[in-house]
Scaffold this motif. Structure first.
Motif, PDB file in Angstrom:
ATOM      1  N   GLY A  15       0.798  -1.218   0.000  1.00 27.69           N
ATOM      2  CA  GLY A  15       0.000   0.000   0.000  1.00 27.69           C
ATOM      3  C   GLY A  15       0.831   1.268   0.000  1.00 27.69           C
ATOM      4  O   GLY A  15       0.303   2.353  -0.245  1.00 27.69           O
ATOM      5  N   THR A  16       2.142   1.155   0.256  1.00 31.59           N
ATOM      6  CA  THR A  16       3.021   2.316   0.262  1.00 31.59           C
ATOM      7  C   THR A  16       3.049   2.943  -1.128  1.00 31.59           C
ATOM      8  O   THR A  16       3.140   2.246  -2.132  1.00 31.59           O
ATOM      9  N   ARG A  17       2.952   4.254  -1.187  1.00 33.69           N
ATOM     10  CA  ARG A  17       3.013   4.964  -2.469  1.00 33.69           C
ATOM     11  C   ARG A  17       4.445   5.383  -2.753  1.00 33.69           C
ATOM     12  O   ARG A  17       5.144   5.857  -1.875  1.00 33.69           O
ATOM     13  N   LEU A  18       4.847   5.196  -4.016  1.00 27.99           N
ATOM     14  CA  LEU A  18       6.211   5.470  -4.453  1.00 27.99           C
ATOM     15  C   LEU A  18       6.215   6.336  -5.696  1.00 27.99           C
ATOM     16  O   LEU A  18       5.270   6.304  -6.486  1.00 27.99           O
ATOM     17  N   VAL A  78       2.861  -0.123  -3.790  1.00 36.53           N
ATOM     18  CA  VAL A  78       3.415  -1.443  -3.467  1.00 36.53           C
ATOM     19  C   VAL A  78       2.254  -2.421  -3.310  1.00 36.53           C
ATOM     20  O   VAL A  78       1.332  -2.177  -2.528  1.00 36.53           O
ATOM     21  N   VAL A  79       2.292  -3.512  -4.079  1.00 40.05           N
ATOM     22  CA  VAL A  79       1.217  -4.502  -4.016  1.00 40.05           C
ATOM     23  C   VAL A  79       1.680  -5.844  -3.446  1.00 40.05           C
ATOM     24  O   VAL A  79       0.854  -6.665  -3.052  1.00 40.05           O
ATOM     25  N   ARG A  80       2.999  -6.068  -3.409  1.00 36.93           N
ATOM     26  CA  ARG A  80       3.506  -7.339  -2.879  1.00 36.93           C
ATOM     27  C   ARG A  80       4.925  -7.152  -2.359  1.00 36.93           C
ATOM     28  O   ARG A  80       5.704  -6.407  -2.939  1.00 36.93           O
ATOM     29  N   ILE A  81       5.227  -7.841  -1.252  1.00 35.36           N
ATOM     30  CA  ILE A  81       6.556  -7.831  -0.658  1.00 35.36           C
ATOM     31  C   ILE A  81       7.042  -9.273  -0.599  1.00 35.36           C
ATOM     32  O   ILE A  81       6.284 -10.174  -0.228  1.00 35.36           O
ATOM     33  N   ALA A 130       5.570  -3.304  -7.442  1.00 29.25           N
ATOM     34  CA  ALA A 130       4.829  -2.039  -7.431  1.00 29.25           C
ATOM     35  C   ALA A 130       3.986  -1.918  -8.692  1.00 29.25           C
ATOM     36  O   ALA A 130       4.467  -2.187  -9.794  1.00 29.25           O
ATOM     37  N   MET A 131       2.726  -1.526  -8.520  1.00 24.95           N
ATOM     38  CA  MET A 131       1.801  -1.357  -9.638  1.00 24.95           C
ATOM     39  C   MET A 131       1.807   0.102 -10.086  1.00 24.95           C
ATOM     40  O   MET A 131       1.655   1.013  -9.276  1.00 24.95           O
ATOM     41  N   ILE A 132       1.987   0.313 -11.394  1.00 32.57           N
ATOM     42  CA  ILE A 132       2.007   1.657 -11.969  1.00 32.57           C
ATOM     43  C   ILE A 132       0.603   2.247 -11.963  1.00 32.57           C
ATOM     44  O   ILE A 132      -0.340   1.612 -12.431  1.00 32.57           O
TER      45      ILE A 132
END
Length: 145
Positions: free
Chosen positions: A54-57, A81-84, A97-99
């Motif tokens: 969920g973090t925004r980058l 961020v969708v997966r770690i 990370a999803m664009i």
């Protein structure tokens, strides 16, 4: 299914909305790394510290001339961020990370962005998927033909 490309590309990661305010990120606001793979909808890369889903980058990739077949091209995009992935030992944290949207940048310094670069174009992730279909040129790069 969207095709992924195994590409090691230089990338600059900036965290948005003050998400580095915690103890573990004291004094840090950007990180240099490289991608593991990229697709029209996202990128996978490694960081040396944990982040949460969920973090925004803000991510800036540099596509070198051997990929673009012209000069180097920089693309800056906002992502979530969708997966770690935490491998053992956990000295490298995998981040998917999803664009959400992106823009092409022009600058005399193509190593990493300085935010004074000219904004060329912004597309949403839906437009990215459409432009990057197998019938189109890769990465939505328009060559004038």
């Amino acid at each position: 299914m969207m095709r992924r490309f195994d590409m090691r590309l230089p990338v600059l990661i900036r965290f948005k909305d003050g998400q580095l305010e915690g103890r573990q990120f004291a004094g840090a606001n950007e990180f240099h790394t490289e991608t593991q793979n990229v697709s029209a909808r996202g990128a996978f890369f490694y960081l040396d510290r944990p982040v949460e889903a969920g973090t925004r980058l803000e991510v800036t990739l540099t596509f070198p001339p051997h990929v673009t077949l012209t000069s180097a091209v920089r693309v800056r995009f906002n992502a979530r961020v969708v997966r770690i992935e935490n491998p053992l030992p956990a000295f490298r944290i995998g981040v998917a990370a999803m664009i959400e949207n992106y823009e092409f940048l022009r600058s005399s310094d193509l190593t990493f962005p300085d935010h004074s670069a000219e904004r060329v174009e912004i597309w949403s992730s839906r437009e990215v998927a459409k432009e990057c279909s197998p019938r189109r040129k890769p990465w939505g790069i328009r060559t004038g033909d």
